[in-house]
Motif scaffolding. Structure first.
Motif, mmCIF file in Angstrom:
data_model
loop_
_atom_site.group_PDB
_atom_site.id
_atom_site.type_symbol
_atom_site.label_atom_id
_atom_site.label_comp_id
_atom_site.label_asym_id
_atom_site.label_seq_id
_atom_site.Cartn_x
_atom_site.Cartn_y
_atom_site.Cartn_z
ATOM 1 N N PHE A 82 -11.476 -13.840 47.693
ATOM 2 C CA PHE A 82 -10.248 -13.744 46.915
ATOM 3 C C PHE A 82 -10.121 -14.878 45.903
ATOM 4 C CE2 PHE A 82 -9.498 -11.555 50.916
ATOM 5 C CZ PHE A 82 -9.083 -10.310 50.455
ATOM 6 N N GLN A 83 -11.197 -15.153 45.198
ATOM 7 C CA GLN A 83 -11.194 -16.263 44.252
ATOM 8 C C GLN A 83 -10.820 -15.778 42.850
ATOM 9 O OE1 GLN A 83 -14.700 -18.718 44.623
ATOM 10 N NE2 GLN A 83 -14.410 -18.983 46.805
ATOM 11 N N ARG A 84 -9.534 -15.591 42.674
ATOM 12 C CA ARG A 84 -8.969 -15.201 41.398
ATOM 13 C C ARG A 84 -7.741 -16.078 41.149
ATOM 14 N NH1 ARG A 84 -13.065 -12.835 41.862
ATOM 15 N NH2 ARG A 84 -13.603 -10.700 41.217
ATOM 16 N N ILE A 85 -7.444 -16.328 39.902
ATOM 17 C CA ILE A 85 -6.309 -17.188 39.580
ATOM 18 C C ILE A 85 -5.015 -16.613 40.128
ATOM 19 C CG2 ILE A 85 -4.956 -18.191 37.694
ATOM 20 C CD1 ILE A 85 -7.602 -18.089 36.038
ATOM 21 N N ILE A 86 -4.833 -15.313 39.941
ATOM 22 C CA ILE A 86 -3.565 -14.702 40.345
ATOM 23 C C ILE A 86 -3.402 -14.700 41.861
ATOM 24 C CG2 ILE A 86 -4.498 -12.345 40.310
ATOM 25 C CD1 ILE A 86 -1.735 -11.470 39.248
ATOM 26 N N THR A 87 -4.495 -14.512 42.612
ATOM 27 C CA THR A 87 -4.375 -14.565 44.067
ATOM 28 C C THR A 87 -4.145 -15.996 44.537
ATOM 29 O OG1 THR A 87 -6.786 -14.701 44.329
ATOM 30 C CG2 THR A 87 -5.794 -12.511 44.406
ATOM 31 N N ALA A 88 -4.700 -16.961 43.828
ATOM 32 C CA ALA A 88 -4.461 -18.362 44.171
ATOM 33 C C ALA A 88 -2.991 -18.711 43.988
ATOM 34 C CB ALA A 88 -5.337 -19.270 43.311
ATOM 35 N N GLN A 89 -2.419 -18.282 42.873
ATOM 36 C CA GLN A 89 -1.008 -18.569 42.626
ATOM 37 C C GLN A 89 -0.123 -17.930 43.693
ATOM 38 O OE1 GLN A 89 -0.838 -17.193 38.456
ATOM 39 N NE2 GLN A 89 -0.285 -19.283 37.913
ATOM 40 N N GLY A 90 -0.412 -16.667 44.008
ATOM 41 C CA GLY A 90 0.402 -15.989 45.016
ATOM 42 C C GLY A 90 0.324 -16.675 46.369
ATOM 43 N N SER A 91 -0.879 -17.122 46.747
ATOM 44 C CA SER A 91 -1.024 -17.764 48.054
ATOM 45 C C SER A 91 -0.324 -19.114 48.090
ATOM 46 C CB SER A 91 -2.499 -17.918 48.410
ATOM 47 O OG SER A 91 -3.139 -18.871 47.583
ATOM 48 N N GLY A 92 -0.317 -19.832 46.964
ATOM 49 C CA GLY A 92 0.383 -21.114 46.917
ATOM 50 C C GLY A 92 1.883 -20.943 47.071
ATOM 51 N N ALA A 93 2.437 -19.965 46.356
ATOM 52 C CA ALA A 93 3.868 -19.686 46.479
ATOM 53 C C ALA A 93 4.203 -19.221 47.888
ATOM 54 C CB ALA A 93 4.274 -18.625 45.453
ATOM 55 N N GLN A 94 3.346 -18.383 48.463
ATOM 56 C CA GLN A 94 3.579 -17.887 49.816
ATOM 57 C C GLN A 94 3.551 -19.017 50.837
ATOM 58 O OE1 GLN A 94 0.530 -15.325 51.333
ATOM 59 N NE2 GLN A 94 1.836 -14.425 52.890
ATOM 60 N N ALA A 95 2.648 -19.980 50.643
ATOM 61 C CA ALA A 95 2.568 -21.104 51.577
ATOM 62 C C ALA A 95 3.868 -21.905 51.583
ATOM 63 C CB ALA A 95 1.383 -21.996 51.216
ATOM 64 N N ALA A 96 4.410 -22.169 50.396
ATOM 65 C CA ALA A 96 5.676 -22.910 50.329
ATOM 66 C C ALA A 96 6.806 -22.112 50.965
ATOM 67 C CB ALA A 96 6.004 -23.248 48.875
ATOM 68 N N LEU A 97 6.833 -20.809 50.713
ATOM 69 C CA LEU A 97 7.864 -19.966 51.322
ATOM 70 C C LEU A 97 7.727 -19.924 52.843
ATOM 71 C CD1 LEU A 97 8.090 -16.895 48.920
ATOM 72 C CD2 LEU A 97 9.990 -18.365 49.604
ATOM 73 N N ALA A 98 6.494 -19.833 53.321
ATOM 74 C CA ALA A 98 6.273 -19.792 54.767
ATOM 75 C C ALA A 98 6.823 -21.044 55.426
ATOM 76 C CB ALA A 98 4.789 -19.626 55.059
ATOM 77 N N ARG A 99 6.584 -22.200 54.782
ATOM 78 C CA ARG A 99 7.105 -23.444 55.347
ATOM 79 C C ARG A 99 8.633 -23.464 55.292
ATOM 80 N NH1 ARG A 99 7.038 -26.529 59.350
ATOM 81 N NH2 ARG A 99 8.463 -28.258 59.008
ATOM 82 N N TYR A 100 9.195 -22.976 54.207
ATOM 83 C CA TYR A 100 10.655 -22.963 54.047
ATOM 84 C C TYR A 100 11.326 -22.120 55.134
ATOM 85 C CZ TYR A 100 15.215 -22.117 51.885
ATOM 86 O OH TYR A 100 16.559 -22.007 51.628
ATOM 87 N N TYR A 101 10.743 -20.959 55.405
ATOM 88 C CA TYR A 101 11.330 -20.059 56.395
ATOM 89 C C TYR A 101 10.874 -20.363 57.816
ATOM 90 C CZ TYR A 101 13.063 -17.109 52.608
ATOM 91 O OH TYR A 101 13.726 -16.644 51.514
ATOM 92 N N GLY A 102 9.887 -21.255 57.952
ATOM 93 C CA GLY A 102 9.407 -21.596 59.276
ATOM 94 C C GLY A 102 8.635 -20.489 59.939
ATOM 95 N N THR A 103 7.947 -19.671 59.114
ATOM 96 C CA THR A 103 7.186 -18.551 59.650
ATOM 97 C C THR A 103 5.700 -18.835 59.523
ATOM 98 O OG1 THR A 103 7.219 -17.455 57.486
ATOM 99 C CG2 THR A 103 8.973 -16.910 59.034
ATOM 100 N N ALA A 104 4.903 -18.031 60.193
ATOM 101 C CA ALA A 104 3.465 -18.170 60.108
ATOM 102 C C ALA A 104 2.978 -17.713 58.741
ATOM 103 C CB ALA A 104 2.785 -17.347 61.202
ATOM 104 N N LEU A 105 1.923 -18.335 58.266
ATOM 105 C CA LEU A 105 1.332 -17.954 56.981
ATOM 106 C C LEU A 105 0.448 -16.738 57.206
ATOM 107 C CD1 LEU A 105 0.894 -18.601 54.000
ATOM 108 C CD2 LEU A 105 -1.002 -20.064 54.663
ATOM 109 N N VAL A 106 0.768 -15.647 56.527
ATOM 110 C CA VAL A 106 -0.014 -14.416 56.658
ATOM 111 C C VAL A 106 -1.302 -14.570 55.875
ATOM 112 C CG1 VAL A 106 -0.065 -11.934 56.247
ATOM 113 C CG2 VAL A 106 2.078 -13.054 56.914
ATOM 114 N N THR A 107 -2.428 -14.240 56.477
ATOM 115 C CA THR A 107 -3.711 -14.391 55.802
ATOM 116 C C THR A 107 -3.967 -13.222 54.864
ATOM 117 O OG1 THR A 107 -4.867 -13.281 57.592
ATOM 118 C CG2 THR A 107 -4.690 -15.664 57.718
#
Length: 303
Positions: free
Chosen positions: A277-302
């Protein structure tokens, strides 16, 4: 060691994934520290053409400038700071994480997003390329047309080959591409470009040319076992990438860092997750998802 502070999120790497994590964290009123040793935007500065990014972005440098502007904007608040430094280790603990920098400084926070991406693969990391110690070629993705002199050979058919051709549509140079079997599916993407001469091989040995004018000598084994010698004026490395994992991360057999195998307070984003999954757009989405996961206290979906 630094004293504990109120940072919610340490973000390691200011490429597309790390920047997306920082912007998302800022929008959620989370306090973050973005750690980067080089340029904000990372490899984007050397990507000459973009074709799969929404927003009509045409080049990597243009997108890098826009992302740098995002960081400049959010660092004006007290919620985000940009720290120039090179992280070497991350450790998750019951109530915090620690990120160690190469100068010995230790940063602490509630969680960390690690988005250190990948680095250019070198011959010693392959089993099909042999070169003398200390002798190798620059990566294709950094090459300008004026860097190509005489007969040019490209070692490997990784995807930067297609990116380079799209970035320089009017450059009429033949790229002789030595392609191992594992790159066949990538080479198919550029097989119709008449500037590419694909040479299916199983192994290559590269040495300095023995004649006085310099250059390179390449001995290549075909997939049927026949050996052919080539003389090149320019040789470029297009072997692909390997993950830039920090010490302390759990790595798979391929060196990448599966998000679901890390400490709960250590979140993986961007190209470091997987070779697929080495694409710019997937990298951006995963970065935003990681911050959201921490904010909500949920597991990071792979992915």
């Amino acid at each position: 060691m630094t004293a504990a502070h109120e940072t919610n999120l340490l973000i390691v790497g200011a490429g597309p994934a790390g920047i997306a994590a920082a912007v998302m964290a800022d929008s959620l009123d989370m306090r973050s520290t973005l750690i980067e040793a080089g340029q904000v935007g990372g490899k984007l500065h050397h990507i000459g053409a973009l074709e799969n990014m929404p927003g009509n972005w045409q080049t990597g440098p243009a997108l890098a400038d826009a992302l740098a502007a995002d960081i400049a904007r959010i660092t004006q608040s007290a919620r985000c700071r940009l720290l120039c430094g090179r992280a070497v280790r991350v450790d998750g603990h019951d109530h915090h994480v620690e990120v160690v920098l190469d100068d010995g400084q230790v940063l602490t926070a509630a969680a960390a997003v690690v988005a250190t991406g990948v680095t250019t693969l070198a011959p010693q990391h392959t089993d099909w390329v042999t070169v003398p110690e200390g002798l190798w070629a620059p990566p294709l993705w950094r090459a300008c047309p004026e860097d190509l002199h005489g007969v040019t050979y490209v070692i490997g058919a990784d995807r930067p080959l297609g990116t380079w051709l799209r970035a320089h549509p009017h450059v009429q140079r033949t790229l002789n591409v030595l392609c191992p079997p594992e790159d066949d599916y990538k080479a198919a993407e550029v097989a119709t470009d008449d500037r590419v001469r694909l040479l299916p091989i199983s192994r290559v040995v590269v040495t300095e040319a023995r004649h006085s004018q310099g250059g390179w000598e390449i001995r290549a084994d075909s997939r049927s076992g026949e050996q052919t010698a080539y003389v090149a004026s320019t040789v470029l490395n297009n072997l692909g990438n390997r993950p830039s994992a920090l010490e302390g991360l759990v790595q798979g057999s391929d060196g990448y860092c599966p998000p679901d195998q890390q400490h709960p307070r250590v979140l993986i984003a961007g190209d470091l997750r997987s070779a697929r999954f080495q694409r710019i757009i997937t990298a951006q989405g995963s970065g935003a998802q990681a911050a959201l996961a921490r904010y909500y206290g949920t597991a990071l979906v792979t992915a």
